[in-house]
Write a protein that holds these residues in place. Structure first.
Motif, PDB file in Angstrom:
ATOM      1  N   GLU A 158     -13.716  -9.071 -16.506  1.00 29.49           N
ATOM      2  CA  GLU A 158     -13.456  -9.829 -17.729  1.00 29.49           C
ATOM      3  C   GLU A 158     -12.670 -11.107 -17.449  1.00 29.49           C
ATOM      4  N   TYR A 159     -11.972 -11.136 -16.308  1.00 28.93           N
ATOM      5  CA  TYR A 159     -11.187 -12.316 -15.941  1.00 28.93           C
ATOM      6  C   TYR A 159     -11.785 -13.029 -14.724  1.00 28.93           C
ATOM      7  N   GLY A 160     -13.014 -12.664 -14.353  1.00 28.95           N
ATOM      8  CA  GLY A 160     -13.704 -13.347 -13.272  1.00 28.95           C
ATOM      9  C   GLY A 160     -13.351 -12.869 -11.880  1.00 28.95           C
ATOM     10  N   PHE A 161     -12.784 -11.677 -11.758  1.00 24.67           N
ATOM     11  CA  PHE A 161     -12.392 -11.166 -10.448  1.00 24.67           C
ATOM     12  C   PHE A 161     -13.276  -9.991 -10.032  1.00 24.67           C
ATOM     13  N   GLU A 162     -13.434  -9.843  -8.723  1.00 21.66           N
ATOM     14  CA  GLU A 162     -14.012  -8.639  -8.133  1.00 21.66           C
ATOM     15  C   GLU A 162     -12.903  -7.882  -7.408  1.00 21.66           C
ATOM     16  N   LEU A 163     -13.106  -6.589  -7.253  1.00 25.49           N
ATOM     17  CA  LEU A 163     -12.115  -5.756  -6.570  1.00 25.49           C
ATOM     18  C   LEU A 163     -12.731  -5.118  -5.337  1.00 25.49           C
ATOM     19  N   ARG A 164     -11.912  -4.977  -4.290  1.00 29.41           N
ATOM     20  CA  ARG A 164     -12.272  -4.222  -3.103  1.00 29.41           C
ATOM     21  C   ARG A 164     -11.249  -3.103  -2.931  1.00 29.41           C
ATOM     22  N   PHE A 165     -11.723  -1.859  -2.946  1.00 27.28           N
ATOM     23  CA  PHE A 165     -10.835  -0.705  -2.878  1.00 27.28           C
ATOM     24  C   PHE A 165     -10.822  -0.119  -1.469  1.00 27.28           C
ATOM     25  N   LEU A 166      -9.653   0.372  -1.070  1.00 21.70           N
ATOM     26  CA  LEU A 166      -9.558   1.072   0.206  1.00 21.70           C
ATOM     27  C   LEU A 166      -8.454   2.113   0.122  1.00 21.70           C
ATOM     28  N   LYS A 167      -8.851   3.384   0.261  1.00 24.90           N
ATOM     29  CA  LYS A 167      -7.850   4.456   0.324  1.00 24.90           C
ATOM     30  C   LYS A 167      -7.407   4.619   1.771  1.00 24.90           C
ATOM     31  N   THR A 168      -6.112   4.774   1.981  1.00 23.59           N
ATOM     32  CA  THR A 168      -5.577   4.810   3.339  1.00 23.59           C
ATOM     33  C   THR A 168      -4.635   5.984   3.538  1.00 23.59           C
ATOM     34  N   ASP A 169      -4.519   6.431   4.785  1.00 23.02           N
ATOM     35  CA  ASP A 169      -3.436   7.327   5.141  1.00 23.02           C
ATOM     36  C   ASP A 169      -2.126   6.544   5.030  1.00 23.02           C
ATOM     37  N   THR A 170      -1.012   7.238   4.926  1.00 25.00           N
ATOM     38  CA  THR A 170       0.232   6.552   4.605  1.00 25.00           C
ATOM     39  C   THR A 170       1.173   6.340   5.793  1.00 25.00           C
ATOM     40  N   ASP A 171       0.751   6.715   6.999  1.00 20.11           N
ATOM     41  CA  ASP A 171       1.583   6.371   8.150  1.00 20.11           C
ATOM     42  C   ASP A 171       1.484   4.868   8.390  1.00 20.11           C
ATOM     43  N   ARG A 172       2.514   4.294   9.002  1.00 18.13           N
ATOM     44  CA  ARG A 172       2.634   2.839   9.123  1.00 18.13           C
ATOM     45  C   ARG A 172       1.426   2.219   9.821  1.00 18.13           C
ATOM     46  N   LEU A 173       0.978   2.814  10.922  1.00 13.40           N
ATOM     47  CA  LEU A 173      -0.130   2.243  11.683  1.00 13.40           C
ATOM     48  C   LEU A 173      -1.408   2.209  10.860  1.00 13.40           C
ATOM     49  N   ASP A 194       2.825   3.115  -6.088  1.00 12.61           N
ATOM     50  CA  ASP A 194       2.333   4.168  -5.192  1.00 12.61           C
ATOM     51  C   ASP A 194       3.482   4.583  -4.282  1.00 12.61           C
ATOM     52  N   THR A 195       4.254   5.558  -4.741  1.00 11.63           N
ATOM     53  CA  THR A 195       5.460   5.973  -4.024  1.00 11.63           C
ATOM     54  C   THR A 195       5.148   6.481  -2.632  1.00 11.63           C
ATOM     55  N   ARG A 196       4.046   7.190  -2.496  1.00 13.75           N
ATOM     56  CA  ARG A 196       3.697   7.756  -1.188  1.00 13.75           C
ATOM     57  C   ARG A 196       3.304   6.667  -0.199  1.00 13.75           C
ATOM     58  N   LEU A 197       2.620   5.641  -0.666  1.00 12.56           N
ATOM     59  CA  LEU A 197       2.176   4.567   0.218  1.00 12.56           C
ATOM     60  C   LEU A 197       3.340   3.663   0.631  1.00 12.56           C
ATOM     61  N   TYR A 198       4.137   3.234  -0.350  1.00  9.74           N
ATOM     62  CA  TYR A 198       5.191   2.250  -0.076  1.00  9.74           C
ATOM     63  C   TYR A 198       6.527   2.936   0.178  1.00  9.74           C
ATOM     64  N   GLN A 199       6.577   3.757   1.196  1.00  8.75           N
ATOM     65  CA  GLN A 199       7.812   4.451   1.548  1.00  8.75           C
ATOM     66  C   GLN A 199       8.222   4.084   2.978  1.00  8.75           C
ATOM     67  N   ASP A 200       9.500   4.319   3.281  1.00 12.71           N
ATOM     68  CA  ASP A 200      10.018   4.116   4.642  1.00 12.71           C
ATOM     69  C   ASP A 200       9.774   2.712   5.174  1.00 12.71           C
ATOM     70  N   GLY A 201       9.928   1.718   4.320  1.00  8.26           N
ATOM     71  CA  GLY A 201       9.815   0.332   4.764  1.00  8.26           C
ATOM     72  C   GLY A 201       8.409  -0.188   4.955  1.00  8.26           C
ATOM     73  N   VAL A 202       7.387   0.589   4.552  1.00  5.88           N
ATOM     74  CA  VAL A 202       6.004   0.150   4.740  1.00  5.88           C
ATOM     75  C   VAL A 202       5.716  -1.106   3.921  1.00  5.88           C
ATOM     76  N   ALA A 203       6.257  -1.193   2.708  1.00  4.05           N
ATOM     77  CA  ALA A 203       6.022  -2.372   1.871  1.00  4.05           C
ATOM     78  C   ALA A 203       6.507  -3.632   2.568  1.00  4.05           C
ATOM     79  N   GLN A 204       7.692  -3.564   3.185  1.00  5.06           N
ATOM     80  CA  GLN A 204       8.222  -4.731   3.906  1.00  5.06           C
ATOM     81  C   GLN A 204       7.331  -5.111   5.091  1.00  5.06           C
ATOM     82  N   ASP A 205       6.800  -4.091   5.790  1.00  8.71           N
ATOM     83  CA  ASP A 205       5.902  -4.361   6.921  1.00  8.71           C
ATOM     84  C   ASP A 205       4.628  -5.067   6.445  1.00  8.71           C
ATOM     85  N   ILE A 206       4.089  -4.622   5.311  1.00  7.99           N
ATOM     86  CA  ILE A 206       2.887  -5.251   4.771  1.00  7.99           C
ATOM     87  C   ILE A 206       3.166  -6.706   4.401  1.00  7.99           C
ATOM     88  N   LEU A 207       4.282  -6.938   3.744  1.00  6.63           N
ATOM     89  CA  LEU A 207       4.602  -8.294   3.290  1.00  6.63           C
ATOM     90  C   LEU A 207       4.868  -9.231   4.466  1.00  6.63           C
TER      91      LEU A 207
END
Length: 300
Positions: A158-173, A194-207
């Motif tokens: 509705e806003y002109g965007f497409e999405l790409r989804f990817l489910k991942t394991d939650t370890d850092r690597l 997503d508390t399980r995904l962004y735990q133990d500093g993973v969010a900072q690593d992604i950013l």
């Protein structure tokens, strides 16, 4: 004298029995005590919230009454209550909508919630106004979320965007490999709560990875903006507590269970460094309020 005694007994039997409000958590004691104090101040004097650590609550489940109200802090506490308790109601807080839905479908007792983050259409609408690259938006998530791809894709379109989804394991690597894979065709990662995904500093690593690759993330909380996301639409604790009190009062007064939803007051926080480096032109505070129903962080 006998008539007075009988009248007193009748009054006791007909008096309203007030529910107990338990705040179930695994967080730091000081933060939960502060939150519980604020919650009690907003409730009627007959309803006082009592903080209980999850491990201690497990030992007293048998004492629960059907009119008791259980307020859970975070995904893990909500999951625990839904799988073990069969009396009372539960209201989940500090939880994402997709986390809530994944647990709620199997919950043993009536359930409601106050979501963190913001509805996806708010993100799409604001991103449509400030970000003109129409490459697909990436959605990375763990198996802790319930993802309705068809609904999300329809909203994005509705806003002109497409999405790409990817489910991942939650370890850092695994997470960083998944991010690299998504960035092959996307420049923006839309983060969900997503508390399980962004735990133990993973969010900072992604950013950090996104910064080096000159890509961006749309955050789900104020903390994401501080760590390096472009912006986040979110609510503060006061707004969450107001929505929580509304649900507690409705149940206590008339056994009405208000559906889980976001707080009415949502705010948007921008990262000034990334706004400048990507040449983003921001709408005015009044436009954000009138057009999107969002409170600019500096004006809230």
């Amino acid at each position: 004298m006998k008539r007075i005694f009988v009248t007193f007994i009748v009054m006791l039997l007909s008096a309203k029995v007030f529910a107990s409000v338990y705040v179930i958590h695994d967080a730091t004691e000081s933060s939960v005590r502060s939150l519980t104090f604020q919650l009690s101040a907003l409730l009627p004097s007959s309803l006082q919230a009592k903080p209980v650590r999850s491990s201690a609550f497990d030992q007293n489940i048998a004492a629960l009454q059907n009119d008791d109200i259980l307020v859970t802090i975070g995904r893990d506490s909500y999951s625990q209550i839904c799988s073990t308790v069969n009396a009372g109601i539960v209201i989940a807080t500090f939880i994402g909508q997709e986390e809530y839905l994944n647990i709620q479908k199997d919950c043993l007792i009536p359930s409601s919630g106050v979501f963190s983050g913001a509805p996806l259409d708010k993100h799409f609408a604001l991103l449509n106004a400030v970000w003109f690259d129409r490459k697909p938006l990436a959605v990375l998530y763990s198996d802790a979320l319930f993802i309705d791809r068809q609904k999300m894709e329809k909203e994005a379109a509705e806003y002109g965007f497409e999405l790409r989804f990817l489910k991942t394991d939650t370890d850092r690597l695994s997470v960083l490999k998944s991010v690299n894979f998504l960035l092959e065709e996307s420049e923006v990662i839309l983060s969900l709560v997503d508390t399980r995904l962004y735990q133990d500093g993973v969010a900072q690593d992604i950013l950090k990875l996104l910064f080096h690759k000159q890509r961006i993330m749309i955050g789900s909380s104020f903390a994401f903006v501080r760590a390096g996301s472009l912006f986040a639409i979110h609510s503060d604790s006061r707004s969450k507590l107001t929505a929580l009190v509304e649900r507690i009062r409705a149940w206590n007064d008339s056994e009405l269970l208000i559906e889980a939803d976001y707080p009415d007051m949502l705010r948007v926080t921008f990262n000034p460094y990334l706004i400048r480096s990507h040449g983003v032109v921001l709408p005015s505070a009044s436009y954000l309020k009138d057009k999107y129903g969002l409170c600019a962080d500096t004006q809230c």
